[in-house]
Design a protein around this motif. Structure first.
Motif, PDB file in Angstrom:
ATOM      1  N   PRO A 148       0.785  -1.158   0.117  1.00  0.00           N
ATOM      2  CA  PRO A 148       0.064  -0.125  -0.050  1.00  0.00           C
ATOM      3  C   PRO A 148       0.809   1.269   0.070  1.00  0.00           C
ATOM      4  O   PRO A 148       1.819   1.215   0.583  1.00  0.00           O
ATOM      5  CB  PRO A 148      -0.637  -0.107   1.338  1.00  0.00           C
ATOM      6  CG  PRO A 148      -0.827  -1.418   1.691  1.00  0.00           C
ATOM      7  CD  PRO A 148       0.515  -2.341   1.171  1.00  0.00           C
ATOM      8  N   ASN A 149       0.422   2.318  -0.615  1.00  0.00           N
ATOM      9  CA  ASN A 149       1.012   3.755  -0.866  1.00  0.00           C
ATOM     10  C   ASN A 149       0.259   4.573   0.072  1.00  0.00           C
ATOM     11  O   ASN A 149      -0.785   4.913  -0.193  1.00  0.00           O
ATOM     12  CB  ASN A 149       1.209   3.885  -2.387  1.00  0.00           C
ATOM     13  CG  ASN A 149       2.026   5.215  -2.348  1.00  0.00           C
ATOM     14  OD1 ASN A 149       2.336   5.687  -1.363  1.00  0.00           O
ATOM     15  ND2 ASN A 149       1.999   5.429  -3.831  1.00  0.00           N
ATOM     16  N   PRO A 150       0.886   5.119   0.889  1.00  0.00           N
ATOM     17  CA  PRO A 150       0.147   6.085   2.025  1.00  0.00           C
ATOM     18  C   PRO A 150      -0.098   7.293   1.322  1.00  0.00           C
ATOM     19  O   PRO A 150      -1.039   8.075   1.472  1.00  0.00           O
ATOM     20  CB  PRO A 150       1.246   6.216   3.208  1.00  0.00           C
ATOM     21  CG  PRO A 150       2.451   5.595   2.928  1.00  0.00           C
ATOM     22  CD  PRO A 150       2.225   4.883   1.672  1.00  0.00           C
ATOM     23  N   ALA A 151       0.930   7.591   0.101  1.00  0.00           N
ATOM     24  CA  ALA A 151       0.357   8.876  -0.442  1.00  0.00           C
ATOM     25  C   ALA A 151      -0.521   8.776  -1.619  1.00  0.00           C
ATOM     26  O   ALA A 151      -1.036   9.702  -2.388  1.00  0.00           O
ATOM     27  CB  ALA A 151       1.948   9.414  -1.190  1.00  0.00           C
ATOM     28  N   HIS A 152      -1.068   7.420  -1.917  1.00  0.00           N
ATOM     29  CA  HIS A 152      -2.021   7.482  -3.074  1.00  0.00           C
ATOM     30  C   HIS A 152      -2.562   5.852  -2.904  1.00  0.00           C
ATOM     31  O   HIS A 152      -2.034   4.969  -2.894  1.00  0.00           O
ATOM     32  CB  HIS A 152      -1.141   7.380  -4.480  1.00  0.00           C
ATOM     33  CG  HIS A 152      -2.073   7.565  -5.722  1.00  0.00           C
ATOM     34  ND1 HIS A 152      -2.697   6.467  -6.185  1.00  0.00           N
ATOM     35  CD2 HIS A 152      -2.165   8.451  -6.526  1.00  0.00           C
ATOM     36  CE1 HIS A 152      -3.418   6.939  -7.342  1.00  0.00           C
ATOM     37  NE2 HIS A 152      -3.063   8.067  -7.377  1.00  0.00           N
ATOM     38  N   LYS A 153      -3.853   6.100  -3.030  1.00  0.00           N
ATOM     39  CA  LYS A 153      -4.568   4.706  -2.833  1.00  0.00           C
ATOM     40  C   LYS A 153      -4.799   3.681  -3.818  1.00  0.00           C
ATOM     41  O   LYS A 153      -4.525   2.392  -3.386  1.00  0.00           O
ATOM     42  CB  LYS A 153      -6.122   5.037  -2.387  1.00  0.00           C
ATOM     43  CG  LYS A 153      -6.308   5.959  -1.194  1.00  0.00           C
ATOM     44  CD  LYS A 153      -7.892   6.049  -1.010  1.00  0.00           C
ATOM     45  CE  LYS A 153      -8.273   6.894   0.286  1.00  0.00           C
ATOM     46  NZ  LYS A 153      -9.664   7.196   0.585  1.00  0.00           N
ATOM     47  N   ARG A 154      -4.463   3.947  -5.002  1.00  0.00           N
ATOM     48  CA  ARG A 154      -4.505   3.159  -6.035  1.00  0.00           C
ATOM     49  C   ARG A 154      -3.127   2.676  -6.627  1.00  0.00           C
ATOM     50  O   ARG A 154      -3.041   1.805  -7.119  1.00  0.00           O
ATOM     51  CB  ARG A 154      -5.136   3.638  -7.186  1.00  0.00           C
ATOM     52  CG  ARG A 154      -6.978   3.609  -6.761  1.00  0.00           C
ATOM     53  CD  ARG A 154      -7.673   3.933  -7.891  1.00  0.00           C
ATOM     54  NE  ARG A 154      -7.340   3.658  -9.182  1.00  0.00           N
ATOM     55  CZ  ARG A 154      -7.824   4.196 -10.446  1.00  0.00           C
ATOM     56  NH1 ARG A 154      -8.398   5.381 -10.476  1.00  0.00           N
ATOM     57  NH2 ARG A 154      -7.477   3.681 -11.430  1.00  0.00           N
ATOM     58  N   SER A 155      -2.120   3.475  -6.528  1.00  0.00           N
ATOM     59  CA  SER A 155      -0.875   3.365  -6.942  1.00  0.00           C
ATOM     60  C   SER A 155       0.112   2.735  -5.861  1.00  0.00           C
ATOM     61  O   SER A 155       0.571   3.361  -4.977  1.00  0.00           O
ATOM     62  CB  SER A 155      -0.327   4.758  -7.317  1.00  0.00           C
ATOM     63  OG  SER A 155       1.244   4.371  -8.274  1.00  0.00           O
ATOM     64  N   ARG A 156       0.284   1.525  -5.827  1.00  0.00           N
ATOM     65  CA  ARG A 156       1.091   0.624  -4.784  1.00  0.00           C
ATOM     66  C   ARG A 156       2.328   0.973  -4.976  1.00  0.00           C
ATOM     67  O   ARG A 156       2.903   1.266  -5.888  1.00  0.00           O
ATOM     68  CB  ARG A 156       0.602  -0.873  -4.802  1.00  0.00           C
ATOM     69  CG  ARG A 156      -0.987  -1.030  -4.363  1.00  0.00           C
ATOM     70  CD  ARG A 156      -1.351  -2.177  -4.069  1.00  0.00           C
ATOM     71  NE  ARG A 156      -1.177  -3.113  -5.370  1.00  0.00           N
ATOM     72  CZ  ARG A 156      -1.154  -4.669  -5.501  1.00  0.00           C
ATOM     73  NH1 ARG A 156      -1.338  -5.225  -4.190  1.00  0.00           N
ATOM     74  NH2 ARG A 156      -0.954  -5.198  -6.484  1.00  0.00           N
ATOM     75  N   LEU A 157       3.100   0.676  -4.128  1.00  0.00           N
ATOM     76  CA  LEU A 157       4.712   0.732  -3.969  1.00  0.00           C
ATOM     77  C   LEU A 157       5.332  -0.676  -4.286  1.00  0.00           C
ATOM     78  O   LEU A 157       4.602  -1.696  -3.964  1.00  0.00           O
ATOM     79  CB  LEU A 157       5.172   1.250  -2.575  1.00  0.00           C
ATOM     80  CG  LEU A 157       4.745   2.621  -2.293  1.00  0.00           C
ATOM     81  CD1 LEU A 157       5.189   3.063  -0.925  1.00  0.00           C
ATOM     82  CD2 LEU A 157       5.567   3.724  -3.325  1.00  0.00           C
ATOM     83  N   VAL A 158       6.178  -0.574  -4.919  1.00  0.00           N
ATOM     84  CA  VAL A 158       6.707  -1.968  -5.516  1.00  0.00           C
ATOM     85  C   VAL A 158       8.143  -1.938  -4.716  1.00  0.00           C
ATOM     86  O   VAL A 158       9.208  -1.020  -4.637  1.00  0.00           O
ATOM     87  CB  VAL A 158       7.100  -1.953  -7.071  1.00  0.00           C
ATOM     88  CG1 VAL A 158       7.420  -3.147  -7.444  1.00  0.00           C
ATOM     89  CG2 VAL A 158       5.814  -1.739  -7.698  1.00  0.00           C
ATOM     90  N   ALA A 159       8.479  -3.243  -4.185  1.00  0.00           N
ATOM     91  CA  ALA A 159       9.820  -3.549  -3.556  1.00  0.00           C
ATOM     92  C   ALA A 159       9.950  -4.910  -3.563  1.00  0.00           C
ATOM     93  O   ALA A 159       9.106  -5.850  -3.904  1.00  0.00           O
ATOM     94  CB  ALA A 159       9.622  -3.388  -2.085  1.00  0.00           C
ATOM     95  N   LEU A 160      11.446  -5.170  -3.608  1.00  0.00           N
ATOM     96  CA  LEU A 160      11.768  -6.715  -3.635  1.00  0.00           C
ATOM     97  C   LEU A 160      11.490  -7.318  -2.331  1.00  0.00           C
ATOM     98  O   LEU A 160      11.594  -6.938  -1.293  1.00  0.00           O
ATOM     99  CB  LEU A 160      13.388  -6.578  -3.833  1.00  0.00           C
ATOM    100  CG  LEU A 160      13.799  -6.144  -5.228  1.00  0.00           C
ATOM    101  CD1 LEU A 160      15.540  -6.066  -5.039  1.00  0.00           C
ATOM    102  CD2 LEU A 160      13.466  -7.140  -6.233  1.00  0.00           C
TER     103      LEU A 160
END
Length: 154
Positions: A95-107
């Motif tokens: 989940p991206n705290p700055a944007h509801k629909r644009s998730r954060l991508v991590a390894l």
């Protein structure tokens, strides 16, 4: 050791030499691609997936749209690859705290391990080949190819 004498080439000879350079570069690219593909196949990822994994490694946490900007491809293209890598357990879409629909991508930890294995294997190949080449001539060739790229782009 004496420097090789330069001979003047006429226009046709220069053009033929340039064609030979392009052909050799294509052959080199094909061999390097084949070796890289073998490494990636053994690890169960495609070249495009590798590219995305390396980009995520470099930038840590980015959204799919930002990753797409860095890669110069569409957001949809990156989203499909990210979803595939998430299913393989290599990426985590958070989940991206700055944007509801644009998730954060991590390894994921598995993704980190895979990237390390790929980089190690690629590094072994490069080290093995580099050990067989004259470092000075390799640098000269790299500099010359950069110059050729600039000229072609003019």
């Amino acid at each position: 050791m004496n420097a090789p004498q330069r001979q003047k080439l006429d226009g046709r000879q220069a053009m033929l030499a340039f064609q030979a350079l392009i052909a050799a570069n294509r052959d080199l690219a094909a061999v390097v691609t084949r070796v890289a593909d073998e490494i990636l196949e053994a690890e169960g990822v495609t070249p495009g997936e590798r590219s995305l994994l390396m980009l995520v490694r470099r930038h840590r946490l980015l959204t799919v749209p930002r990753l797409a900007e860095h890669k110069g491809v569409s957001r949809q293209h990156v989203q499909v690859a990210a979803n595939t890598l998430e299913k393989k357990g290599l990426l985590d879409l958070r989940p991206n705290p700055a944007h509801k629909r644009s998730r954060l991508v991590a390894l994921t930890p598995e993704g980190v391990d895979l990237v390390k294995r790929i980089m190690t294997r690629e590094g072994e190949v490069m080290t093995r080949v580099a050990a067989k080449l004259d470092p000075e001539r390799t640098k000269i060739a790299a500099d010359f190819l950069k110059e050729v790229l600039e000229k072609v782009g003019e």
